[in-house]
Design a protein around this motif. Structure first.
Motif, PDB file in Angstrom:
ATOM      1  N   ARG A  55       0.873  -1.176   0.000  1.00 52.55           N
ATOM      2  CA  ARG A  55       0.000   0.000   0.000  1.00 52.55           C
ATOM      3  C   ARG A  55       0.905   1.219   0.000  1.00 52.55           C
ATOM      4  N   LEU A  56       0.466   2.277  -0.636  1.00 51.88           N
ATOM      5  CA  LEU A  56       1.160   3.557  -0.590  1.00 51.88           C
ATOM      6  C   LEU A  56       0.236   4.536   0.130  1.00 51.88           C
ATOM      7  N   THR A  57       0.688   5.035   1.282  1.00 51.47           N
ATOM      8  CA  THR A  57      -0.124   5.922   2.103  1.00 51.47           C
ATOM      9  C   THR A  57       0.442   7.331   2.031  1.00 51.47           C
ATOM     10  N   HIS A  58      -0.406   8.289   1.687  1.00 49.81           N
ATOM     11  CA  HIS A  58       0.014   9.683   1.562  1.00 49.81           C
ATOM     12  C   HIS A  58       0.325  10.235   2.951  1.00 49.81           C
ATOM     13  N   LEU A  59       1.542  10.797   3.109  1.00 52.52           N
ATOM     14  CA  LEU A  59       1.952  11.266   4.432  1.00 52.52           C
ATOM     15  C   LEU A  59       1.099  12.425   4.934  1.00 52.52           C
ATOM     16  N   GLY A  60       0.685  13.303   4.055  1.00 51.33           N
ATOM     17  CA  GLY A  60      -0.065  14.476   4.477  1.00 51.33           C
ATOM     18  C   GLY A  60      -1.478  14.205   4.939  1.00 51.33           C
ATOM     19  N   THR A  61      -2.128  13.209   4.366  1.00 48.03           N
ATOM     20  CA  THR A  61      -3.549  12.956   4.667  1.00 48.03           C
ATOM     21  C   THR A  61      -3.821  11.611   5.325  1.00 48.03           C
ATOM     22  N   GLY A  62      -2.890  10.674   5.237  1.00 44.47           N
ATOM     23  CA  GLY A  62      -3.119   9.331   5.768  1.00 44.47           C
ATOM     24  C   GLY A  62      -4.020   8.487   4.888  1.00 44.47           C
ATOM     25  N   ARG A  63      -4.275   8.956   3.667  1.00 41.13           N
ATOM     26  CA  ARG A  63      -5.103   8.188   2.735  1.00 41.13           C
ATOM     27  C   ARG A  63      -4.231   7.325   1.836  1.00 41.13           C
ATOM     28  N   ASN A  64      -4.802   6.214   1.392  1.00 45.57           N
ATOM     29  CA  ASN A  64      -4.062   5.259   0.563  1.00 45.57           C
ATOM     30  C   ASN A  64      -4.307   5.503  -0.921  1.00 45.57           C
ATOM     31  N   LEU A  65      -3.286   5.173  -1.723  1.00 46.15           N
ATOM     32  CA  LEU A  65      -3.443   5.182  -3.174  1.00 46.15           C
ATOM     33  C   LEU A  65      -4.417   4.058  -3.503  1.00 46.15           C
ATOM     34  N   HIS A  66      -5.437   4.361  -4.255  1.00 45.56           N
ATOM     35  CA  HIS A  66      -6.588   3.480  -4.418  1.00 45.56           C
ATOM     36  C   HIS A  66      -7.021   3.487  -5.881  1.00 45.56           C
TER      37      HIS A  66
END
Length: 173
Positions: A55-66
């Motif tokens: 999974r790749l999680t965006h550091l700024g938002t905590g959301r995953n690449l989906h």
């Protein structure tokens, strides 16, 4: 190429947060954390194997690449979005690392293939207008091409774990 997640929802598709590409190598909104696939443990310092699901999680938002079977707003390819909260999402956040060799090399090119729909994470020339003028659409493409090679530009790199180092130098008796 760098991927940058921006706060504006796409004008079409699922309505989830859009993911855009920027050329600037110093964009502070372009950092993603590599994690184990959904519901898997990935110990810090363990190298990522070619063929491994992550999974790749965006550091700024905590959301995953989906990704999922929605059309992307500009190119009509498969939509790529930012999904979940605090790194928790679902199985549609899983991407397979496609690279040569045994491990994803820090300075090597890599592709990410969506584990559920088989599209490749890609960026072509389609650019958004306002409010994210000039940023490129990140989407999923069915075929591998030059548009879906990625390379790490900067970030924090962990030293391989001691277990991994011992594994590399183990000799049969």
């Amino acid at each position: 190429r760098r991927a940058s997640k921006r706060g504006s929802p796409p004008s079409a598709g699922s309505g989830q947060q859009s993911v855009t590409g920027v050329v600037a190598a110093d964009d502070g909104n372009s950092y993603w954390r590599v994690r184990g696939r959904t519901a898997a443990v990935c110990e810090r310092g363990t190298p990522v194997r070619c063929g491994q699901a992550i999974r790749l999680t965006h550091l700024g938002t905590g959301r995953n690449l989906h990704s999922h079977r929605f059309a992307s707003p500009l190119s009509g390819n498969q939509e790529v979005s930012a999904f979940g909260e605090a790194g928790e999402g679902d199985y549609l956040d899983d991407w397979t690392v496609v690279c040569s060799g045994t491990y994803w090399a820090r300075d090597g090119e890599v592709r990410f293939q969506h584990a559920s729909t088989d599209v490749f994470l890609s960026v072509t020339g389609e650019q958004y207008g306002r409010p994210i003028h000039g940023q490129k659409e990140v989407h999923g493409m069915a075929a591998s091409s030059q548009n879906n090679y990625w390379k790490v530009m900067e970030g924090i790199f962990m030293q391989p774990s001691e277990v991994f180092k011992a594994e590399q130098y183990h000799a049969e008796l």
